[in-house]
Design a protein around this motif. Structure first.
Motif, mmCIF file in Angstrom:
data_model
loop_
_atom_site.group_PDB
_atom_site.id
_atom_site.type_symbol
_atom_site.label_atom_id
_atom_site.label_comp_id
_atom_site.label_asym_id
_atom_site.label_seq_id
_atom_site.Cartn_x
_atom_site.Cartn_y
_atom_site.Cartn_z
ATOM 1 N N ALA A 133 16.173 13.632 13.191
ATOM 2 C CA ALA A 133 16.600 12.575 14.109
ATOM 3 C C ALA A 133 16.896 13.135 15.494
ATOM 4 O O ALA A 133 16.586 12.499 16.515
ATOM 5 C CB ALA A 133 17.835 11.864 13.551
ATOM 6 N N GLY A 134 17.490 14.324 15.545
ATOM 7 C CA GLY A 134 17.758 14.960 16.841
ATOM 8 C C GLY A 134 16.481 15.316 17.563
ATOM 9 O O GLY A 134 16.363 15.116 18.780
ATOM 10 N N ARG A 135 15.511 15.822 16.820
ATOM 11 C CA ARG A 135 14.242 16.198 17.446
ATOM 12 C C ARG A 135 13.507 14.964 17.977
ATOM 13 O O ARG A 135 12.936 14.991 19.083
ATOM 14 C CB ARG A 135 13.373 16.966 16.449
ATOM 15 N N SER A 136 13.538 13.889 17.217
ATOM 16 C CA SER A 136 12.894 12.654 17.663
ATOM 17 C C SER A 136 13.567 12.103 18.914
ATOM 18 O O SER A 136 12.895 11.629 19.843
ATOM 19 C CB SER A 136 12.921 11.608 16.543
ATOM 20 N N HIS A 137 14.878 12.161 18.929
ATOM 21 C CA HIS A 137 15.609 11.678 20.106
ATOM 22 C C HIS A 137 15.248 12.510 21.338
ATOM 23 O O HIS A 137 15.100 11.971 22.441
ATOM 24 C CB HIS A 137 17.118 11.735 19.857
#
Length: 397
Positions: free
Chosen positions: A52-56
């Protein structure tokens, strides 16, 4: 203003949490707020262990790519600077590795879990010849910048004492989970390394190096529930570090406030204050006080007698450093994100080889020495001396 030739600076990020997102917004704001500098941060690559952090990072913040392993960011030849916004226990590991990889670092505080880890980062930075910045954002409000000017000009006379308190209530709920910041292995000290670390640096910035301290600490919420979704869910676990700390201090002879005394308090379980991060400075000719909850105001008293003796409330305006970059006039407030934009600008100026008054890893080490001394004093009940760190940017005579 005539714009300088554009210099692109490749940005890498380690950890896409709240602070990592704030760093990213600050980088992107610099060309808009300071166009004449010709500095254009390029968000190259972010690292986060969570998908989720990478996508954000890519979908929202605008990084060109995102990876799970921070080492890929350090190996990326397009990355010039690295923002280190991971939890405390990773700061020294990532900071040392980034410096050795030749990357300039902007690292959140505390830079290390105590003076030993912070010194390791400092040594790596010095050995590699890279630039550094530490996230002491409470130096940046225009009101604080103006306060430093007034103190340096002698408007308060000889400084006699300082009183500071950094009180927040963000951990006041005993049912809030035992996250990493309540565990000594992952956080180091508790509120001492967190809020007190900011306060010590603010004192250094305004008044100069602290020479010795005596301190006490306490843990008043001794257990917290385990994090949901982990094996510890449903269990009560011990809090391993402090949630309140105080200290008495004496200034070093090199400090602008040499001979002065002080009292500092920090708590992250205070019921009532939200972000009451406040400092009061007293001198023979006057005094001043500031509170982050009203960050655009500075209260000043510079008369010793007379019917009008008392504080005058000064609202930040174009005469205060940096203010006019963000707002057109007094009464229109700046905010927290703006302080990080100022911080980003100062860091990038240093990276570009231009004069800059950014807080550096030397300032991080100066604060860490005081906090380590405070822990020693809390254990022994004695006064403990703190060394002056070469290269610090505290206020000296």
């Amino acid at each position: 203003m005539t714009a300088s030739p554009v210099r692109e600076i490749g940005v890498g990020l380690v950890s896409v949490g709240w602070m990592g997102r704030l760093h990213s917004r600050a980088y992107r704001s610099v060309p808009f707020v300071y166009p004449e500098l010709g500095l254009r941060p390029r968000l190259v690559q972010a690292a986060d262990t969570a998908e989720a952090g990478r996508s954000h990072a890519t979908d929202v913040l605008g990084y060109e790519s995102a990876v799970a392993d921070y080492r890929e960011v350090l190996a990326n030849p397009d990355v010039d600077v690295v923002s280190i916004c991971a939890p405390n226990f990773l700061h020294a590991e990532v900071g040392v590795a980034a410096a050795r990889a030749g990357k300039h670092i902007w690292i959140e505080k505390p830079a290390g879990r105590g003076a030993h880890e912070t010194a390791a980062i400092r040594d790596a930075v010095v050995d590699a010849g890279v630039q550094s910045a530490v996230g002491f954002n409470y130096r940046q409000p225009p009101a604080i910048q103006r306060a430093r000017q007034l103190i340096g000009e002698g408007a308060l006379g000889r400084i006699t004492n300082v009183r500071g308190r950094f009180f927040g209530g963000f951990s006041a709920d005993p049912q809030s989970p035992r996250a990493w910041r309540f565990v000594r292995e992952t956080s180091g000290s508790g509120v001492l390394g967190d809020l007190m670390g900011h306060l010590v640096d603010l004192v250094h910035f305004l008044l100069g190096p602290i020479g010795s301290v005596t301190a006490s600490t306490g843990t008043f919420i001794t257990e917290r529930p385990g994090l949901a979704g982990t094996p510890d869910e449903g269990r009560m676990l011990p809090v391993e570090n402090d949630d309140y700390a105080n200290m008495l201090l004496r200034f070093d002879d090199s400090a602008l406030a040499a001979g002065a005394l002080g009292t500092l308090d920090a708590s992250w379980l205070a019921v009532g204050p939200k972000a009451e991060y406040a400092i009061e400075v007293f001198g023979t000719e006057g005094s001043l006080r500031w509170d982050f909850e009203r960050l655009n105001e500075l209260e000043l008293a510079i008369r010793r007698a007379g019917e009008s003796l008392g504080y005058t409330r000064l609202l930040a305006d174009e005469t205060f450093p940096e203010f006019a970059r963000f707002q057109p006039g007094s009464g229109t407030s700046m905010g927290y994100d703006d302080l990080k934009t100022i911080e980003a600008k100062k860091f990038l100026l240093a990276v570009a080889g231009q004069p800059s008054d950014t807080s550096t890893i030397h300032d991080g080490l100066a604060s860490a020495h005081v906090l380590t001394a405070a822990e020693e004093s809390a254990a022994s009940g004695q006064w403990v001396e703190t060394p002056v760190v070469p290269g610090h940017t505290g206020h000296v005579r």
